[in-house]
Design a protein around this motif. Structure first.
Motif, mmCIF file in Angstrom:
data_model
loop_
_atom_site.group_PDB
_atom_site.id
_atom_site.type_symbol
_atom_site.label_atom_id
_atom_site.label_comp_id
_atom_site.label_asym_id
_atom_site.label_seq_id
_atom_site.Cartn_x
_atom_site.Cartn_y
_atom_site.Cartn_z
ATOM 1 N N VAL A 55 0.847 -1.194 0.000
ATOM 2 C CA VAL A 55 0.000 0.000 0.000
ATOM 3 C C VAL A 55 0.884 1.245 0.000
ATOM 4 C CG1 VAL A 55 -2.006 -1.103 1.096
ATOM 5 C CG2 VAL A 55 -0.178 -0.141 2.540
ATOM 6 N N LYS A 56 0.281 2.414 0.190
ATOM 7 C CA LYS A 56 1.021 3.677 0.020
ATOM 8 C C LYS A 56 1.426 4.340 1.322
ATOM 9 C CE LYS A 56 0.454 4.905 -4.629
ATOM 10 N NZ LYS A 56 -0.833 4.976 -5.354
ATOM 11 N N LYS B 270 -6.070 0.221 7.558
ATOM 12 C CA LYS B 270 -7.271 -0.363 6.930
ATOM 13 C C LYS B 270 -7.148 -1.877 6.816
ATOM 14 C CE LYS B 270 -8.701 3.401 4.003
ATOM 15 N NZ LYS B 270 -8.243 3.952 2.725
ATOM 16 N N GLN B 271 -5.964 -2.329 6.389
ATOM 17 C CA GLN B 271 -5.746 -3.768 6.208
ATOM 18 C C GLN B 271 -5.800 -4.501 7.543
ATOM 19 O OE1 GLN B 271 -5.174 -5.361 3.174
ATOM 20 N NE2 GLN B 271 -5.725 -3.394 2.290
ATOM 21 N N ASP C 299 -3.097 3.255 5.274
ATOM 22 C CA ASP C 299 -3.614 2.158 4.445
ATOM 23 C C ASP C 299 -3.354 0.819 5.142
ATOM 24 O OD1 ASP C 299 -4.229 4.022 2.430
ATOM 25 O OD2 ASP C 299 -2.202 3.851 1.608
#
Lengths: 329, 329
Positions: free
Chosen positions: B188-189, B196-197, B193
């Motif tokens: 991810v960035k 979120k995961q 993020d």
């Protein structure tokens, strides 16, 4: 004279407060939680919680369908989805430009500092700090949740208390009052019975967080393990404040540092090391107990949003009528 | 010549091993997990996992329905319920007095120390230590799970790694390679993020525990935050060993201290401080890398149960054929 609406949305309740624009609180109402939107049926529950709390406040204020001059919401777990759901309930009551939807750290800040430049740190089930300077810069730090952060939160204090108890029980650490305290709390015979309770599906993270109270009690009774946990939590909460303060610009201001959330109920064992560490890092700060709870913080912001000057008269009106809010808690 | 069955039941698989009583491994088979018995449908799954792994081993060994001289099971999350369920599957294959159902710490101990007096400490998703002296005394320490303990486990290392990353990201702690490592791992960035995961429902505690590998990599690359986490885990694992050792009687013996579980894959950053602390507390101990994995530990116990003397010939037969087990992992 117009009306404002202030909403304080927490882990377990939604509290709506209606006041006149002179600061006089007219009514308050409670609804269920509005967060945990990933759970089944949670979207409907969120709207129902908002509706219940609003209707309760309207009833107590003896008001029918009115238009508010300004509405401020401070919500735990604030998200775009939650904002949309709550707007669907409130759109009849306020114009969109006067609908101000915020994270609960914002209303905690407004309550904690009385709306003055400074930092609030929330030590509740989770932990987060918000700094707001006199130039309208805001910085939020922490708030990463139970897996990635929440250092200094009630949940972390509770887990550390459980670990201290098991380590003592095993002979990996010195004696602590926590073993007896946990056995008493669950009304069982042995720490392995506590184990059964803790892993029963009826306990969620908010229930676990409540065990932090046992650590606070132990610390106040002088238990070494508990004192260490509280002073480590104080350090984590101070770090949140200092990092948030470093992200805004308090030049020429005296930042007010204040608090919100249940962990501060432990008193001196968390307050004293916290205050010391914050003042070492930010010597010109004023570290103070919260001026108002977050619900009145939301009200202060709602009055500001309605362009009310928070003069002595308005503040006196809030003081005279704040019991209407407090008896709902 | 007779046969024995050794079963290694872990978080994600059940491994059955069939050997001749001269130590020669004939076959191995895998099934799903046998634990988490509180979950829906888990009782049937437990029996199916056992049946699948047994049938796989019987097929590879080219054996039909036989009677084993002895059966040893070393199971994660061992309980009376699990014992009953597995007995229902194995009762056709072994007499009750030769059905030996153990916690996985027992087979980890037999593997780690080669069945000699000493202590094994498991640092896997959870953490636990087992001491067995030369007088048949056993003491188990730790094993309190992810809320009440598991100090030094992969799960705790992973959480501490996530916390170190968020603290660094916020400016609450110095730089650490963990931010980039997590961003890379999830492809991810940004660390939000990753957030979120981590909170997506697809990640469970065992998945989170795998993130401990990033902390191990960071420690080996010299990252300070990672080194501190690994040395703190080493301290917790040493405490488990020392407390377990204190509960048995190693008088006149040279206790073998060994290990099992994934956290030891980090190598020197966890092994060196662990060894140092254990030897300071138990100077006459021998701290060694595991002689065998837990699956061969179970086999060693099964052969002992079948009254086989573990002489050089038997040990040589195990060595010659152990690849049959290892290629299943």
């Amino acid at each position: 004279m117009g009306y404002v609406l202030a909403v304080d949305g927490g882990q377990s309740t939604t509290l709506s407060v209606i006041a006149k624009t002179d600061g006089t609180v007219l009514g308050a109402g409670l609804g269920g939680p509005a967060n945990h939107l990933h759970q089944e049926g949670a979207k409907e529950r969120c709207k129902k919680s908002m509706r219940d709390s609003l209707n309760g406040a309207l009833r107590e204020a003896n008001l029918g369908k009115i238009k508010f001059e300004h509405v401020v919401l401070g919500m735990t777990g604030a998200s775009e989805l939650m904002k949309t759901l709550i707007w669907e309930v409130l759109r009849e009551y306020v114009d969109e430009e006067n609908f101000q939807f915020e994270h609960d750290s914002v209303t905690a800040w407004a309550g904690g500092t009385g709306g003055k430049p400074g930092v609030v740190v929330i030590g509740g089930t989770g932990s987060v700090a918000l700094a707001v300077d006199g130039f309208d810069n805001r910085a939020r730090v922490g708030g990463w949740g139970y897996y990635m952060g929440d250092e200094g939160s009630a949940y972390q204090i509770a887990l550390q208390g459980l670990s201290a108890a098991t380590k003592s029980y095993d002979g990996r650490a010195p004696k602590t009052v926590l073993i007896e305290a946990l056995i008493d709390y669950f009304n069982v015979k042995d720490l392995w019975d506590v184990h059964k309770q803790v892993y029963s599906s009826e306990m969620d993270r908010a229930d676990l967080a409540k065990l932090s109270k046992l650590v606070g009690n132990g610390a106040n009774a002088g238990d070494k393990a508990c004192l260490e946990i509280m002073s480590s939590a104080a350090h984590e909460l101070a770090l949140l404040v200092i990092a948030a303060a470093n992200k805004v610009d308090f030049k020429g201001q005296t930042p007010i540092i204040s608090t919100a959330g249940g962990v501060w109920k432990a008193g001196a064992p968390i307050w004293e090391p916290f205050k010391k560490e914050v003042l070492e890092a930010i010597p010109n700060a004023k570290v103070v107990k919260p001026v108002y709870p977050p619900s009145i913080g939301a009200l202060v912001l709602a009055l500001k949003g309605a362009r009310v000057e928070l003069n002595d008269e308005v503040l006196a009106n809030i003081e005279k009528t704040r019991a209407i809010i407090e008896r709902k808690k």
